[in-house]
Design an enzyme around this catalytic site. Structure first.
Site, PDB file in Angstrom:
ATOM      1  N   PRO A 100       0.738  -0.755   0.529  1.00  0.00           N
ATOM      2  CA  PRO A 100      -0.046  -0.017   0.312  1.00  0.00           C
ATOM      3  C   PRO A 100       1.273   1.203   0.247  1.00  0.00           C
ATOM      4  O   PRO A 100       1.923   1.300   0.769  1.00  0.00           O
ATOM      5  CB  PRO A 100      -0.998  -0.325   1.226  1.00  0.00           C
ATOM      6  CG  PRO A 100       0.219  -1.362   2.023  1.00  0.00           C
ATOM      7  CD  PRO A 100       0.717  -1.532   1.165  1.00  0.00           C
ATOM      8  N   CYS A 109       3.364   3.185   8.221  1.00  0.00           N
ATOM      9  CA  CYS A 109       3.940   4.179   8.570  1.00  0.00           C
ATOM     10  C   CYS A 109       4.574   4.951   8.417  1.00  0.00           C
ATOM     11  O   CYS A 109       4.243   5.263   9.495  1.00  0.00           O
ATOM     12  CB  CYS A 109       2.108   4.944   7.308  1.00  0.00           C
ATOM     13  SG  CYS A 109       2.832   6.713   6.359  1.00  0.00           S
ATOM     14  N   LYS A 157       0.656  -4.472   8.373  1.00  0.00           N
ATOM     15  CA  LYS A 157       1.509  -4.190   8.007  1.00  0.00           C
ATOM     16  C   LYS A 157       2.351  -2.906   8.880  1.00  0.00           C
ATOM     17  O   LYS A 157       1.742  -2.370   9.830  1.00  0.00           O
ATOM     18  CB  LYS A 157       1.046  -3.399   6.866  1.00  0.00           C
ATOM     19  CG  LYS A 157       2.546  -2.762   6.337  1.00  0.00           C
ATOM     20  CD  LYS A 157       3.595  -3.449   5.876  1.00  0.00           C
ATOM     21  CE  LYS A 157       4.250  -3.138   4.722  1.00  0.00           C
ATOM     22  NZ  LYS A 157       4.424  -2.014   4.160  1.00  0.00           N
TER      23      LYS A 157
END
Length: 337
Positions: free
Chosen positions: A16, A100, A140
């Site tokens: 992503p 992220c 993730k």
């Protein structure tokens, strides 16, 4: 590959990436060899569900299954609501973002900042799994918050105990951002500690590197992000190499032109012409990076405002520029172009 009840054509995943893995890009990568693609990050803030950007990110019309939506946030209940919202709109797998490293995400204690708070991680994962009991939840993450605190193994245990069905690990800490080189020892360590699938991510830029990472980590698959920008055929190259041990020839100039043209058409259709032209600029830049004469072309491209002008300039670069490679020549790249 059997993955969470879905049969994938291989174990190659599209990572992503905000502003990149929209529906046109996901579909393109799947068509060119990826087994699974994860959506752009969708906020857990329900106030944003009505925005045009969020609606586009939740648009999966015609997409090849499984449809994977990544959600981000720091509040367990809001994330649970976001999971339900996306499942109701077609998501078949929900991925939670704890990888992220961007400041605007970490400053609100979302993304990889969550790795500092393991009790909160447990609450988030348990809330999301409970909210969508019939839909697989994946995670993730990075190797840790910084190099002194590589707690991916601990969080992997929390994830497995919470009912998370698979994890993907980027081989850097949040503090590393994207600097230096990814390391795979931590991923290999996690793989020995959990029974759920582990997907390795970070600096996988070639078929040979993909095989090295799989062999080094024992991971169940690899996830590729930045290396596929402007090079979506990387997935078919890796798939072929892993299956046969042979390296595919580089795509020809003509094939790259054909792929880019189709990608542009999808972007214009998905975003509308005005936004599509703006979004297309970065993709055109990635497709042409490293090709002789591309720097001057990209500068001119960024001044164009209309679909027709953008397409004409692209065609001229690939077809009409004096001294350009023949259409059937394999593509070659230069360091500074």
């Amino acid at each position: 590959m059997d993955y969470l009840g879905f049969t994938l054509k291989n174990n190659l995943f599209v990572a992503p990436m905000a502003g990149v893995t929209d529906r046109p890009f996901r579909q393109l990568c799947k068509n060119l060899g990826a087994g699974l693609a994860v959506s752009e990050m969708v906020t857990s803030n329900s106030l944003l569900y009505g925005s045009a950007k969020t609606r586009r990110r939740a648009d999966h019309g015609g997409e090849v299954a499984p449809i994977v939506v990544q959600i981000a946030g720091a509040d367990p209940e809001l994330l649970a609501q976001a999971a339900r919202y996306n499942v109701e709109r077609g998501a078949q797998i929900i991925d939670i973002n704890m990888g992220c490293p961007a400041k605007k995400v970490c400053n609100v204690m979302a993304g990889s900042a969550l790795m500092q708070n393991e009790p909160l991680v447990a609450k988030i994962l348990e809330a999301v799994v409970a909210a969508i009991p019939d839909t697989p939840v994946t995670l993730k993450l990075r190797t840790g918050w910084n190099r002194e605190h590589k707690n991916a193994p601990a969080i992997a245990h929390i994830a497995e105990d919470s009912g998370v069905r698979a994890i993907a690990i980027h081989g850097r800490t949040r503090a590393d951002q994207y600097s230096g080189h990814a390391e795979y020892d931590t991923i290999a360590d996690v793989k020995t500690r959990v029974r759920i699938p582990v997907i390795a991510n970070g600096d996988i830029t070639s078929p040979e590197k993909a095989k090295l990472v799989l062999d080094t980590t024992g991971a169940d698959g690899v996830m590729i992000g930045r290396a596929a920008q402007g090079r979506p055929w990387l997935f078919r190259e890796i798939e072929h190499f892993l299956r046969t041990g042979a390296v595919l020839p580089a795509p020809t100039f003509a094939e790259i032109h054909t792929i880019l043209r189709a990608h542009l058409a999808d972007l214009y259709a998905f975003y509308g012409e005005d936004t599509g032209v703006r979004i297309a600029r970065k993709h055109i830049s990635w497709y042409t990076k490293g090709i002789a004469g591309a720097a001057r072309f990209r500068h001119a491209m960024n001044q164009l405002e209309a679909v027709e002008a953008q397409l004409a300039a692209t065609d001229e670069f690939f077809l009409d520029t004096p001294g350009r490679l023949c259409a059937n020549d394999p593509i070659t790249y230069m360091e500074a172009a």
